[in-house]
Design a protein around this motif. Sequence first.
Motif, PDB file in Angstrom:
ATOM      1  N   PHE A  66       0.835  -1.243  -0.014  1.00  0.00           N
ATOM      2  CA  PHE A  66      -0.099  -0.010   0.106  1.00  0.00           C
ATOM      3  C   PHE A  66       0.740   1.244   0.023  1.00  0.00           C
ATOM      4  N   ILE A  67       0.242   2.229  -0.937  1.00  0.00           N
ATOM      5  CA  ILE A  67       1.122   3.602  -0.821  1.00  0.00           C
ATOM      6  C   ILE A  67       0.060   4.715  -0.348  1.00  0.00           C
ATOM      7  N   LYS A  68      -0.801   4.122   0.331  1.00  0.00           N
ATOM      8  CA  LYS A  68      -1.654   5.265   0.549  1.00  0.00           C
ATOM      9  C   LYS A  68      -1.009   6.436   1.891  1.00  0.00           C
ATOM     10  N   SER A  69       0.009   5.906   2.570  1.00  0.00           N
ATOM     11  CA  SER A  69       0.699   6.765   3.414  1.00  0.00           C
ATOM     12  C   SER A  69       1.493   7.609   2.696  1.00  0.00           C
ATOM     13  N   GLU A  70       1.909   7.419   1.458  1.00  0.00           N
ATOM     14  CA  GLU A  70       2.593   8.430   0.627  1.00  0.00           C
ATOM     15  C   GLU A  70       2.103   9.884   0.645  1.00  0.00           C
ATOM     16  N   PRO A  71       3.166  10.904   0.722  1.00  0.00           N
ATOM     17  CA  PRO A  71       2.395  12.225   0.752  1.00  0.00           C
ATOM     18  C   PRO A  71       1.673  12.588  -0.546  1.00  0.00           C
ATOM     19  N   TYR A  72       2.294  12.090  -1.681  1.00  0.00           N
ATOM     20  CA  TYR A  72       1.404  12.379  -2.981  1.00  0.00           C
ATOM     21  C   TYR A  72       0.301  11.718  -3.419  1.00  0.00           C
TER      22      TYR A  72
END
Length: 748
Positions: A67-73
């Motif tokens: 998961f990349i949901k926590s990435e700022p973008y």
Amino acid sequence: MQLRKKIPLSIISLVSIPLMLLSVIVYIYTSNIENALLESSDFDNVFLADQYGRVVLSANRDLVGTFIKSEPYFMTVMASKTIISDSRYSRDGEEKVVVMAVPVKGSVGEVIGIFGSTIKLQYFKNKIANVKMSNHGYAYIVDSEGVIIAHPDVARVGTSVENETIQSVVRKLKNGEMILEKEGSYVYQGKEKYMAYGIIPDINWMIVFAQDKLEMNRPALLVLLLIIVTTLLCIAIAVVISIKFSKSITEPISELSETMDKAANGDLTSTCKFESQDEFGQLSQNFNVMLSQLSLSYEELTSVYEELAATEEELRAQYEELQANEEYLRKSEEKYKLAIEGANDVIWEWDYKTKSFNVSDKWHEMIGGDPVKQLPLKIFTKLIHHNDAKRVIETMKQHLKGHTDYYKSEFRIKMQDGSYKWLLTRGKALKDIKGEVTKVAGSMTDISDRKETEHKIKYMAYYDTLTKLPNRILFMEKLEAELKKAKDQPMAGAVMLIDLDNFKNVNDTLGHDYGDALLELIAQKLKDIVKDKNTVCRFGGDEFLVLKPDIKSEEQVATFAKKILSIFENSFAVQDKLIYTTASIGISIYHKDGEHTHNILKNADTAMYTAKSSGKNRYAFFNDEMYQGLKRKTKIETILRSALTNNAFEVYYQPQINVKQNKMTAFEALLRLKSEELGFISPKEFIPIAEECGLIKEIGEWCLRTACLKNKEWRDKGYEFDGIAVNISSVQFQQSNFIKMITDILKE
């Protein structure tokens, strides 16, 4: 000096990053994603994530499912914006990269995922290294936070920009202000420099060009030096000629020559004393008269001379400026020509007053046919697909009226071979002093690959990959539209839920390959029957949904349901096997059976289970009794779970009596359930529900343990009997540990 004329062609490719990214996406769909990245050293990774932030496709297989949901973008892209992240280290930690991410949208514009790529900073550095302007000119790139991400001086990469003008632009961009292309000068490390900068749209990066001021002014100094040398040379030649001419004068005119010298030195009061009757005497008299006349107008001549000198100086300055402008114009024309020839886009210009429409040579390469420079506007509009023409014209009208800052439109254009290609057209209207439009100029970009990718993504989002039928999402959208369309009609249409009977047996006995092939055959037969306005979709697993709008009566729907059931009268030939199966159909009528999509589907599902419990291979219409039965069934399931947790079951022991001996010989344990809300619930009702919801194993184990305890209690009190019988559900016999469970309870 316009910034667009100063940008080298190597930098133009920076603005084409999104196009390069799209070409990689298409390559990924047609080839192996890992091979695509090996061929492009500029990319560290390419990935595709859904709307929940889960990576579903990646060049790095280890990232799939993460998961990349926590990435700022992530949230920025989900807000339908394109973004480039701040610089960071790559996943192997060897070099810095930036992440470019773009939204993936559905048919109604909602964001259904994101597509991203990790680009190495080395890519921007290589582009900047190719920029050469004279000897000391260079270019560098600053991101939206004011950090230098590409510079010929590697030591400055990653540091904050020192130029105060660029720092001011960064602050304005953060505040959402619009920044135009500009130029100016500044002092860096004791040297005066010229600079120009431009903004890369969407990501708010800046491309800055710098050059030494002294180096730019050197050509003008050389021209001035050449003029001074030429003037001095002309004066020297004139002096030599005068000396030779004076030496050729004879002795009789020496006195006249002396007087002329004095006059030449400004002494106009002197006179020639030479008197003679010959030509020289007459010349002497005439010269004296001339000196007298010159003396009278000396002041006037001096004034005229000064004016002439000033005029000469002005003409010389204008001449130098004209030469410099001609040279600059020549270089600008060369750069403009190279930019047009090197660009991948078609450059176009529409003269609003003459109605002429000019295109660059790329038009011939993009569309085909004979090369043209000028294209009649009527012919161009006829080439636009008829479904897009109205939208293209309306968008242009809105821009000409000043409602939009830029003209932008996507449409299909007819090519020479009769096929169509997707183009993205951008442009801007140019206005005169009065504010009236004079020209519209812009570019055309081939976006056919991007459109094909969007079509594939949309197909994946709305269609089942196995059967090629619409999936649940598309079905729900169509049902929602039909509900709004006929909201005031009690009998507007029907939803039919089709569930295959005993389909699990096919997968368990023949394998999933046969099961998938059977589903494909059934899907094709359903498509052959469901035509016109009707819609069939795969709901999931072995379930299908049919939407039948504009019905007249339930009899019409029943006839259609019988037609569907007729599909299953014969066997299905799957590879080398003949497979027999049947189906149960649940029917819900809207708006009679519900106002909302979830209610209608729930009621159709209830009717389908009723058809299955009634013997399968049949259809059933939903009615209120089914709803009440389902409601009671759900309530009983809740009571069973609560009773099991709170030990609320009761066991009655029915004696078995030997009439001849007149004594009790044994007992039968009978499970009973009483609820405060529903009262006494018959075992005939709650036992099947317990078997269906999977609670029968725990309930049966509890009943067996309770009977054994009662058996021991009575025997300890001295009661004599043969035993206690406990009923066992057939579901319990399927337990792998059934015998062990009985043995353990008896030992306990």
